[in-house]
Design an enzyme around this catalytic site. Structure first.
Site, short mmCIF file in Angstrom:
data_model
loop_
_atom_site.label_atom_id
_atom_site.label_comp_id
_atom_site.label_asym_id
_atom_site.label_seq_id
_atom_site.Cartn_x
_atom_site.Cartn_y
_atom_site.Cartn_z
N PHE A 206 -6.17 -0.63 0.01
CA PHE A 206 -5.33 -0.64 1.02
C PHE A 206 -4.64 -2.44 0.96
CE2 PHE A 206 -9.44 -1.77 2.60
CZ PHE A 206 -9.22 -3.10 3.34
N CYS A 223 7.08 1.97 -1.50
CA CYS A 223 6.85 3.49 -1.47
C CYS A 223 8.02 4.48 -1.79
CB CYS A 223 5.93 3.65 -0.25
SG CYS A 223 4.39 2.68 -0.17
#
Length: 268
Positions: A206, A223
């Protein structure tokens, strides 16, 4: 068996509700937390690969030991915490055109680019961002990659709540978001996630934007998502926050959610 988790998830994003079962005698719930400081991306990736290989080697020996009735070795769990210099990474399912800089542009922005073996598309790492790489043997906890991701998200959500920042999930999108409620006018991602899992051993992880220079996200399609913004804890609060302080809050949340014992190593 390799599993990859991308920025887009095929299942609803809900908070985990199943407690971690008590450890069996062969499960090791200790997590070695290793703060690395500001470190280049490639050596950190190399370290992850080495820890992964070491863990997989133990699991191979254990498989042979089971067949011959020999004692089993325990595997270790690690959490690498760091910042990176400016870098863009592209996952296995990513599209190269989502990087909007050419080589000259990367050099002008003092950034590097890596194609890597996690799930997901392109993302940015840089100073002021807390990056966590759990190398967990999920056989020590539970063998469920979606639950694993949800617990990582939950630890970040709880950490942000410590600062009075309400964060949550958006159905179908992995990560942690501000203004996440359905119909909210300005949903924005504060924490990206992308992992690889080999024989239930995880790597990658993360990236929580704390004091991140968000202008670097303008050079990618983060993304692969074109209709949502990115944010940072600094932007939400209106002032910078010490990265070490955020880290000190995050680690206990992770430990509680995973039923883990934290063993802290010295800062590199």
């Amino acid at each position: 068996m390799d599993l990859y988790s991308a920025c887009v998830s095929p299942v609803p994003e809900t908070a985990p509700s199943v407690p971690v079962a008590p450890a069996t005698p062969v499960q090791n719930r200790a997590v070695l937390v290793r703060p690395l400081g500001l470190v280049a991306y490639q050596p950190t990736w190399d370290l992850q690969e080495q820890l992964l290989a070491d863990t997989l080697a133990i699991k191979t020996r254990n498989r042979l030991a089971q067949e011959t009735g020999q004692p089993l070795e325990s595997t270790s769990n690690y959490l690498l915490l760091c910042e990176h210099p400016h870098v863009y990474t592209l996952g296995k399912s990513g599209k190269p055109e989502h990087l909007l800089l050419d080589e000259a542009g990367l050099e002008a922005h003092q950034a590097t680019f890596h194609r890597i073996n996690r799930g997901g598309d392109i993302t940015y790492h840089g100073p002021g961002q807390l990056v966590g790489y759990p190398i967990f043997d999920l056989d020590n906890f539970f063998t469920d990659i979606h639950r694993y991701l949800r617990l990582l998200e939950e630890a970040v959500i709880l950490t942000l709540a410590n600062y009075g920042v309400a964060a949550g999930r958006i159905a179908g999108l992995t990560g942690v978001w501000i203004d996440f409620e359905e119909g909210a006018a300005n949903p924005r991602k504060i924490c990206a996630m992308g992992v690889k899992c080999s024989r239930w051993v995880t790597m990658h992880g993360f990236a929580l934007n704390v004091n991140t220079d968000l202008t670097y996200f303008s050079h990618i399609v983060p993304c692969g998502i074109t209709d949502k913004a990115v944010t940072s804890l600094e932007q939400e609060l209106g002032h910078p926050v010490p990265l070490a302080e955020v880290q000190a809050l995050l680690v206990p949340h992770l430990a509680r959610l995973f039923g883990a014992e934290v063993i802290s190593e010295p800062t590199a």
